[in-house]
Design a protein around this motif. Structure first.
Motif, short mmCIF file in Angstrom:
data_model
loop_
_atom_site.label_atom_id
_atom_site.label_comp_id
_atom_site.label_asym_id
_atom_site.label_seq_id
_atom_site.Cartn_x
_atom_site.Cartn_y
_atom_site.Cartn_z
N PHE A 115 10.29 98.12 21.73
CA PHE A 115 9.89 98.30 20.34
C PHE A 115 8.88 97.24 19.90
O PHE A 115 7.88 97.56 19.25
CB PHE A 115 11.09 98.26 19.40
CG PHE A 115 10.70 98.15 17.95
CD1 PHE A 115 10.07 99.21 17.32
CD2 PHE A 115 10.91 96.98 17.24
CE1 PHE A 115 9.67 99.11 15.98
CE2 PHE A 115 10.51 96.87 15.91
CZ PHE A 115 9.89 97.94 15.29
N PHE A 166 10.98 102.62 16.34
CA PHE A 166 12.22 101.91 16.64
C PHE A 166 13.32 102.87 17.08
O PHE A 166 14.02 102.62 18.06
CB PHE A 166 12.68 101.11 15.42
CG PHE A 166 13.87 100.25 15.70
CD1 PHE A 166 13.74 99.05 16.37
CD2 PHE A 166 15.14 100.65 15.32
CE1 PHE A 166 14.84 98.27 16.66
CE2 PHE A 166 16.26 99.87 15.59
CZ PHE A 166 16.10 98.67 16.27
N TYR A 220 14.03 102.01 20.94
CA TYR A 220 15.27 101.27 21.12
C TYR A 220 16.34 102.16 21.74
O TYR A 220 17.10 101.71 22.60
CB TYR A 220 15.77 100.69 19.80
CG TYR A 220 16.76 99.57 20.02
CD1 TYR A 220 16.34 98.26 20.14
CD2 TYR A 220 18.12 99.83 20.16
CE1 TYR A 220 17.24 97.24 20.38
CE2 TYR A 220 19.02 98.82 20.41
CZ TYR A 220 18.58 97.51 20.52
OH TYR A 220 19.48 96.51 20.78
#
Length: 549
Positions: free
Chosen positions: A193, A383, A387
């Motif tokens: 990220f 994200f 992630y």
């Protein structure tokens, strides 16, 4: 200019400060109540597994002990932070938990500010409240683990990246890079990220202002990042000979979730099974932790090359785990904390296959993503994607997906607001369709089938781990009580019988020790370590004939 609009705008900063203060207070008292209720839990004064390792390292560092190779087994930020808390407040576990309650409350404020920036005041308050009362976050923030910091870095980075525009001041860009570096030192799963969002911001600046401002922005971001990461890598080089910011456990963690028998290896628990796993590289002549990490990493590479189909299937299975509504245990089963904390019992539970609150938060977040993904913004979308992938590539548990909650809380707040406005404007079909879709997703991620980790006897393991730790601290009587309780809960727990035997043998109670060793050997007849303990105890008792059998 409309005077009403002007008045509303002039009140906005004042409203934000008031909202933030209220949210912070509510979040802190929610966490404080859990801390007070958990004081009766067996793990409160005696942390286990990673929490125990962090506490021991931090206390040693706070007392002035030099940095050793053991610090680099896990990401280094959290034990260094915890050592600072102990240095300031003394070796108090309660002080450390209270500090993390304050940190978690700050995370709620950041989520509020982020959601308010993307939506409205009501959306911001809703997102902040979702995080403030999110049971698994509270449970892990009040433990001696790095998850509270991981959630904080996620919220802070999202807020900083979302507010970054072409022409952002160099100081803010440098701060953003430094925060990215600290996040990586807390959880290496932030690497994709941080890299992806930095590239996005650089490209956005190039498109808006040209190549030179874009490359200048990238340089400042990189400088802030390296300002944090280079000293950490240099310290690692000085103490271990490896110039890296990755922990020495990275190889085995990657292997646990990526091998032909990964469903079994992710269920391996501390004790005899874990020791047997690490004997594999040792039998290959590797004693250095970094060489052992490379050994496991090479095994993963060999597995991917030889069995790409199995590796791909494993990724799909881990993806299903990732979106499971229940909290898949890692260090211990969070749901067991409900016995000590009725407040957690309200904020975190499971009924059949449904786990609350993730089983509600995630479907609502999907509505927000589907209807207002553009408003959510590129940083949050990056994200949620990057992630998630970084966790799935290793393996999934309650702790490791937790940093996604801030982004999901913002998306869920947007989704709820969309449903509410649809119903309030009498667009019944759209509103009820959204809620029906959320219910369908909740059912899909709440399949009743339980994963192997959910079937483990964590209650017994808690008592075993506490007993083992108390025994190492010289508290023999309390240690024996916990070890016997572990064996009572789970008679098939060979570690409990073996460690009870060790404790009894040291106390000069040879006959009882032999009986405990026999129970352990009966559970794993081929385990050389267990048979050695039994044989040695029999020899000590003068029963050499039995010892040689």
């Amino acid at each position: 200019m409309n005077p009403t609009t002007t008045a509303c705008d002039s009140r906005a900063p004042e409203d934000a400060r008031f909202d933030a203060a209220v949210l912070f207070t509510l979040a802190f008292f929610a966490r404080l109540l859990v801390i007070l209720q958990l004081r009766s839990d067996v793990l409160f004064s005696t942390p286990i597994v990673d929490a125990a390792a962090y506490a021991d390292q931090a206390r040693a560092l706070a007392a002035g002990a030099p940095v050793t190779e053991a610090l680099f087994w896990q990401p280094i930020f959290y034990p260094l932070y915890l050592s600072l808390v102990f240095r300031l407040a003394g070796p108090s576990l309660l002080a450390a938990r209270l500090a993390q309650a304050l940190l978690g409350s700050a995370s709620c404020v950041l989520v509020y500010l982020l959601a308010r920036r993307l939506g409205r005041r009501r959306t911001g308050l809703l997102a902040g409240l979702l995080l403030a009362f999110y049971g698994p976050v509270i449970a892990l923030e009040t433990d001696l683990l790095s998850e509270g910091w991981a959630v904080f870095w996620a919220a802070l980075l999202l807020w900083l990246f979302t507010g970054a525009e072409p022409g952002t001041r160099p100081a803010r860009l440098g701060l953003l890079g430094a925060c990215g570096g600290l996040a990586i030192l807390t959880r290496p799963t932030f690497i994709p990220f941080v890299g992806g969002a930095a590239f996005w911001l650089t490209w956005k600046t190039i498109r808006a202002r040209g190549w030179k401002p874009g490359l200048d922005a990238a340089t400042i971001l990189a400088a802030g990042l390296l300002l944090v990461l280079l000293p950490a890598a240099a310290l690692c080089r000085e103490r271990t000979g490896r110039f890296t910011v990755l922990p020495s456990s990275s190889g085995v963690n990657l292997f646990l979730g990526n091998n032909p028998h990964w469903i079994e290896t992710v269920s391996i628990r501390p004790g005899v099974e874990w020791t047997e796993l690490f004997r594999e590289p040792q039998r290959a002549g590797l004693s250095d932790p970094w060489d052992q990490s490379d050994y496991f990493r090479q095994k993963v590479a060999d597995y991917v090359r030889a069995r790409p189909d199995a590796f791909g299937l494993g990724l799909l299975q881990k993806t299903a785990r990732f979106f499971c509504s229940r909290e898949i245990p890692r260090n211990h089963d969070l749901y067991l904390l409900r016995d000590a904390s009725p407040w957690l019992g309200v904020l975190m539970w499971k009924f059949g296959g449904l786990g609350f609150p993730f089983g509600v938060l995630f479907p609502l977040a999907l509505i927000g993503l589907a209807t207002q993904g553009r408003r959510l913004g590129a940083p949050a979308l990056l994200f949620l994607g990057l992630y998630s992938i970084s966790v799935i590539l290793v393996f999934v548990s309650d702790r490791y997906r937790l940093p996604l909650v801030p982004a999901l809380a913002v998306a869920a707040a947007l989704g709820l607001h969309w449903c509410w406005t649809s119903l309030a404007s009498r667009r019944w079909g759209r509103g009820f369709a959204g809620l029906a879709a959320a219910a369908a997703v909740a059912a899909l991620i709440s399949v009743p089938r339980h994963y192997p980790e959910e079937r483990l006897a964590f209650d017994a393991e808690r008592h075993w781990a506490v007993g083992k730790r108390l025994a190492s601290g010289g508290e023999a009587a309390n240690a024996e009580a916990h070890l016997r309780r572990a064996a009572e809960i789970n008679p098939a727990m060979l570690d409990a019988w073996n460690d009870l035997g060790v404790l009894l043998e040291k106390a000069g109670r040879g006959a009882e020790a032999i009986e405990s060793y026999r129970r352990a050997v009966a559970l794993a007849p081929l385990n050389a370590g267990l048979r050695y303990n039994l044989g040695a105890a029999l020899l000590e008792a003068g029963r050499s004939e039995e010892a040689t059998q």
